[in-house]
Scaffold this motif. Structure first.
Motif, short mmCIF file in Angstrom:
data_model
loop_
_atom_site.label_atom_id
_atom_site.label_comp_id
_atom_site.label_asym_id
_atom_site.label_seq_id
_atom_site.Cartn_x
_atom_site.Cartn_y
_atom_site.Cartn_z
N ALA A 97 0.65 -1.00 -0.24
CA ALA A 97 0.32 0.00 0.01
C ALA A 97 0.82 1.12 0.11
O ALA A 97 0.58 1.90 -0.49
N GLN A 98 2.08 1.45 0.38
CA GLN A 98 3.11 2.13 0.71
C GLN A 98 3.35 2.82 -0.95
O GLN A 98 3.46 3.55 -0.64
N THR A 99 3.48 1.96 -1.65
CA THR A 99 3.96 1.89 -3.09
C THR A 99 2.76 2.68 -4.15
O THR A 99 3.23 3.27 -4.81
N GLY A 100 1.51 2.27 -3.93
CA GLY A 100 0.71 2.77 -4.61
C GLY A 100 -0.91 2.51 -4.14
O GLY A 100 -0.92 1.73 -3.36
N ASN A 101 -1.79 3.63 -4.70
CA ASN A 101 -2.72 3.12 -3.60
C ASN A 101 -3.47 2.20 -4.75
O ASN A 101 -4.28 2.51 -6.30
N ASN A 102 -4.47 1.14 -3.92
CA ASN A 102 -4.54 0.52 -5.07
C ASN A 102 -6.41 -0.42 -4.16
O ASN A 102 -6.13 -0.40 -2.85
N ALA A 103 -7.09 -0.27 -4.00
CA ALA A 103 -8.71 -0.86 -3.89
C ALA A 103 -8.23 -2.55 -3.32
O ALA A 103 -8.68 -2.39 -2.44
N GLN A 123 -5.88 -2.51 -0.36
CA GLN A 123 -6.72 -1.89 0.82
C GLN A 123 -7.72 -2.62 1.26
O GLN A 123 -7.55 -3.22 2.73
N TYR A 124 -8.27 -3.53 0.40
CA TYR A 124 -9.49 -4.68 0.86
C TYR A 124 -8.95 -5.83 1.36
O TYR A 124 -8.81 -6.00 2.78
N ASN A 125 -7.75 -6.46 1.24
CA ASN A 125 -7.23 -7.27 1.51
C ASN A 125 -6.13 -6.98 2.66
O ASN A 125 -6.44 -8.13 4.03
N LEU A 126 -5.94 -5.71 2.79
CA LEU A 126 -5.29 -5.25 4.06
C LEU A 126 -6.35 -5.52 5.65
O LEU A 126 -6.35 -5.43 6.33
N GLY A 127 -7.27 -4.85 5.15
CA GLY A 127 -8.42 -4.51 5.75
C GLY A 127 -8.99 -6.17 6.55
O GLY A 127 -9.45 -6.31 7.68
N CYS A 143 -10.37 1.64 0.44
CA CYS A 143 -10.56 1.04 -0.32
C CYS A 143 -12.04 1.27 -1.16
O CYS A 143 -11.74 1.60 -2.08
N LEU A 144 -12.92 1.58 -0.11
CA LEU A 144 -14.40 2.54 -1.26
C LEU A 144 -14.03 3.50 -1.48
O LEU A 144 -14.77 4.44 -2.42
N ARG A 145 -12.92 4.41 -1.01
CA ARG A 145 -12.68 5.76 -1.49
C ARG A 145 -12.04 5.66 -2.47
O ARG A 145 -12.46 5.93 -4.45
N LEU A 146 -11.30 4.82 -3.17
CA LEU A 146 -10.62 4.46 -4.23
C LEU A 146 -11.32 3.14 -5.32
O LEU A 146 -11.68 4.01 -6.82
N ASN A 147 -12.39 2.73 -4.54
CA ASN A 147 -13.35 1.91 -5.93
C ASN A 147 -14.92 2.12 -5.14
O ASN A 147 -14.94 1.15 -4.24
#
Lengths: 613, 243
Positions: free
Chosen positions: B43-49, B52-56, B75-79
């Protein structure tokens, strides 16, 4: 005389019959004796026995005996005769050494049979260290009274009677059972009874399970160099409910002691019977601290809360059933521990079973080692749908106090075959069409699983975000379209101007052509006249309708007119003029008068001029 | 030389793909704490929904509900149409102590905000521009078309497209504003006392528990003013984390 003989005979027979009753041959001796003090060992038999063979009394000196005594009694109750007979052999023995000494059974012969008594185990306690003030109950004999050190008046020292709190363990795990007993010790005093004035502490932080107290038994015990009579007056099982140092408050009892009066006036009766006073005395059993450790971490998932030692077994009534039959799984938990606090483990029945609340049957007994017994749980379910089902194993886990770790037990997994059953369980024809629909049932809930595919690369963004010059996306098209609009507008305007001019000029041009036709009419060339007439009509219509002349012909003119909203009459007239002109042009002989055509054309133009097209 | 540049450009992408697989493996084997670290690195290297979802999910499994909620929100912000993230967010929110206190109480605005959150910002922009072009086309039709019915229809269409385009612009701008201001935050600390003033000695007004969503309206030093439902108070910035 003869009758007497018969009677005698009858009595002999009866007594012989009496022999046939159970023979009980018992050895009795105190469980604890004190070194150097004589005690009595008795053998009792309820029949007339002979030839008693006592065992080797190795570590005991036989001071006297055996003395034989016998007693018999006969009683009639409601016309029934019952008799009892006891024969007792008494030895007086004195132990020679301390420790536990076993006595082998004795044998005796009754009739022709030999009987054995029970064996005995006698604990020999050491003698009192300092010269005893009294040595047990017997010490209150007349011999001791003479030194009078102990039983003076109501002087009862703290050493002579006291209470102790005895627990089986002082360091336990949470929920592990401890046995607590309040024990009274006395020596050289005469304990008569306890009053009701007892105070048992609350046992805060413990779950208490009182033990049934039978008859109070007294024992001899060597404690702190002295031999005491002891008795357990209160016993309870305690289950600590929380960890930490739990305090047990002191308990207090009130005992009534009988103290011999060394009264001033000694009447003859006093001398004979002795005179006693009852003295009440408050006794306190000291408090205690129990160190309770919490159960170690890492409780297994299906932890039942059980602490102790358990075993489970299970059974199933049937494994091959038909629809709407009941099936029962029986789970038995056996063991010792905090049985009452065990949670009932649940069976995860598959869908399609109507599950009833499990029936729990407890069969517990309070023993000094904790509550033991069995807990039987019957799980009843009725199969409502046919198929093969697997009933998952029941998991039961507890903390084993013997091995000091969590233990997990599992019942076997059962497979159930539910057949569709015979005809009578099938739904009848009337309700055959009825199928009870069911929504998908949510059995549990959890988060959804992670996204496992490859990491989706970020898609190219078409226009980007609302930052910077985003409004150019709107301004540029707007400006471009405005420009386009203006260009279009101008062009249309220009076109419209041309049309209007032609519209306005239409009549004039037509009149000009008609004039030319008129000239041609007077002239010789009939063809020129007709051509001029036709041209005049077409030119006029073209200008008037803003339709290029090239696209206009006789075939489409009526359609165009109709579309423009001309009346059918007018359309007919236009058609007739045009066809007349055409016909006259190619076949002048067939034509009517030139004058007529000219007039008709002029009229037509007038008419169209008046109509708004 | 050119090839080398390509390789260098592709390199971070490959590393990401590799660690992504590793993180997913760690998660499926139950090493959730390990998975959390890996997903955080990605997640540090780039924003990806999806990251973030898996991290959650990984946070949820380790029991850090507040962190899980934060990741789902991001995640929902991104998608905004990530169905699984929506579901898991609702589930995670059911596990926290505080009731969901909506910061917006007026139903029309609430509805509008929900509508706005349906699409990401860049999609709103595309939609707005498309609708605007449609508006121009229909305006031209209205101006220059021959038949009267066509012109009438074109007029109606032009009005509708203009309104819709304006709405899309509002949605996109509003989202852009939200993402640049970042005024929504999740409470990270187990229990926080919300004070009446930005001061340690301020009166305690109410208590918030971890995982609760709040709106930041002002910041003073290391304190910020937050809105939770109708309640307003001051809280330390380190007790919360901006979405």
């Amino acid at each position: 005389m003869i009758r007497r003989k018969i009677l005698l005979f009858a009595m002999v027979v009866l007594s012989v019959l009496a022999y046939a009753e159970d023979v009980s041959f018992q050895a009795n001796a105190p469980k604890q004796v004190i070194l150097g003090r004589p005690f009595q060992l008795t053998y009792t038999i309820n029949q007339r026995g002979k030839d008693l063979r006592a065992p080797e009394f190795g570590d005991f000196d036989v001071l006297a005996g055996p003395y034989t005594s016998q007693s018999s009694s006969t009683s009639f109750v409601n016309g029934k005769r019952s008799s009892s007979f006891t024969l007792t052999f008494t030895y007086t023995l004195m132990p020679r050494r301390e420790g536990e000494i076993s006595l082998a059974p004795a044998t005796i012969t009754v009739g022709h049979d030999q009987y054995r008594s029970n064996g005995l185990k006698i604990t020999v306690l050491p003698a009192d260290e300092e010269q005893p003030t009294g040595g047990g109950q017997q010490a209150a004999s007349s011999g001791q009274q003479r030194d009078g050190r102990q039983q003076q008046g109501s002087q009862v020292g703290g050493d002579n009677i006291f209470m102790r709190t005895v627990v089986s363990k002082t360091k336990v795990r949470e929920q592990e059972c401890i046995l607590l007993s309040y024990k009274i010790y006395w020596a050289g005093v005469d304990l008569a009874q306890f009053t009701n004035n007892t105070k048992i502490p609350e046992f805060k932080g413990f779950l208490k399970q009182d033990l049934e107290q039978g008859e109070i038994q007294t024992n001899l015990e060597h404690y702190n160099g002295r031999n005491y009579q002891t008795a357990v007056i209160y016993q309870t099982l305690l289950y600590p409910q929380k960890s930490g140092d739990l305090q047990i408050d002191p308990a207090s009892f009130e005992a009534v002691l009988r103290v011999q009066n060394r009264a001033q006036v000694r009447s003859i009766f006093d001398d004979f019977f002795g005179s006693y006073t009852n003295v009440t005395r408050q006794l306190t059993a000291p408090g205690m601290t129990i160190h309770v450790e919490s159960l170690p971490s890492g409780k297994p998932a299906g932890f039942s809360g059980g602490v102790g030692h358990f075993d489970i077994s299970s059974s199933i009534t049937q494994q091959d059933i038909s629809m709407n039959d009941a099936v029962t799984i029986k789970l038995t938990v056996k063991g010792t521990g905090n049985m009452k606090l065990l949670k009932t483990p649940a069976i995860d029945w598959p869908e399609g079973f109507e599950v009833y609340d499990p029936k729990v049957n407890n069969n517990f007994k309070n023993t000094t080692s904790g509550v033991s017994g069995s807990k039987t749980i019957e799980y009843l379910a009725i199969a409502r749908a046919a198929g093969d089902y697997t009933i998952p194993p029941i998991e039961f886990s507890y903390y084993d106090t013997q091995e000091n770790k969590y233990k997990q037990l599992q019942t076997p997994e059962y497979t159930l075959h539910v057949s569709r059953g015979n005809g009578d369980t099938e739904p009848s024809a009337v309700v055959q069409n009825y199928v009870s629909k069911e929504d998908i049932k949510q059995i549990g809930s959890d988060i959804r699983y992670i996204h496992t595919g490859s990491l989706p690369t970020e898609r190219h963004r078409l226009l980007g975000d609302f930052d910077g010059l985003w409004y150019l996306y709107f301004v540029v098209p707007a400006l471009l379209s405005l420009l386009l609009f203006l260009i279009f507008r101008k062009q249309i305007k220009d076109n419209a101007d041309i049309a209007r001019v032609r519209y306005k000029k239409a009549n004039k041009v037509a009149q000009k052509r008609l004039k030319k036709a008129k000239q041609a009419m007077s002239g010789s060339s009939a063809e020129d006249f007709y051509e001029e007439i036709e041209k005049a009509a077409f030119q006029y219509l073209s200008d008037r309708l803003s339709i290029p002349l090239a696209t206009l012909n006789k075939e489409n003119i009526s359609d165009i007119l109709r579309k423009k909203g001309a009346s059918e009459e007018l359309v007919q007239e236009v058609n007739s003029v045009l066809s007349t002109a055409e016909a006259a042009r190619y076949a002048p002989s067939m034509a009517g008068g030139k004058e007529d055509l000219y007039q008709a054309t002029a009229d037509l133009i007038d008419k169209i001029e008046k109509v708004k097209l | 030389m050119k090839r080398l540049i390509y390789i260098l450009l592709l390199f971070p992408l490959c590393v990401n793909a590799q660690s992504w697989e590793d993180a997913n493996t760690a998660y499926s084997e139950g090493n959730y704490a390990e998975a959390v670290v890996m997903y955080e690195n990605i997640a540090q290297t780039g924003n990806n929904a999806e990251v973030q979802y898996n991290l959650g999910n990984a946070y949820f499994r380790t029991g850090e509900i507040a962190r899980a909620i934060l990741a789902y929100e991001r995640c929902l912000r991104l998608n905004p149409r990530h169905k699984d993230a929506k579901f898991n967010l609702t589930f995670a929110e059911s596990q926290i102590i505080d009731n969901k206190a909506d910061t917006q109480t007026f139903f029309l605005l609430k509805w509008a905000r929900g509508f706005r959150n349906m699409l990401p910002e860049n999609v709103w922009l595309v939609l707005a521009v498309t609708l605007f072009l449609l508006f121009i086309v229909s305006l031209f039709l209205f101006a220059f078309a021959g038949p009267l019915t066509l012109r009438k229809t074109a007029f109606a269409v032009s009005i509708v497209t203009l309104i819709l385009s304006a709405c899309s612009v509002w949605c996109g701008l509003s989202l852009h504003h939200r993402d640049s201001v970042r005024d929504e935050a999740i409470v990270m600390q187990g229990i926080v006392n919300v004070k009446a003033s930005p001061d340690k000695s301020g009166t305690d007004l109410f208590v918030l528990h971890e995982g609760t969503k709040v709106r930041i309206s002002d910041t003073v030093g290391e304190w910020c003013q937050i809105h939770a439902g109708d309640n307003i108070g001051w809280i330390r910035l380190k007790a919360i984390e901006r979405i």
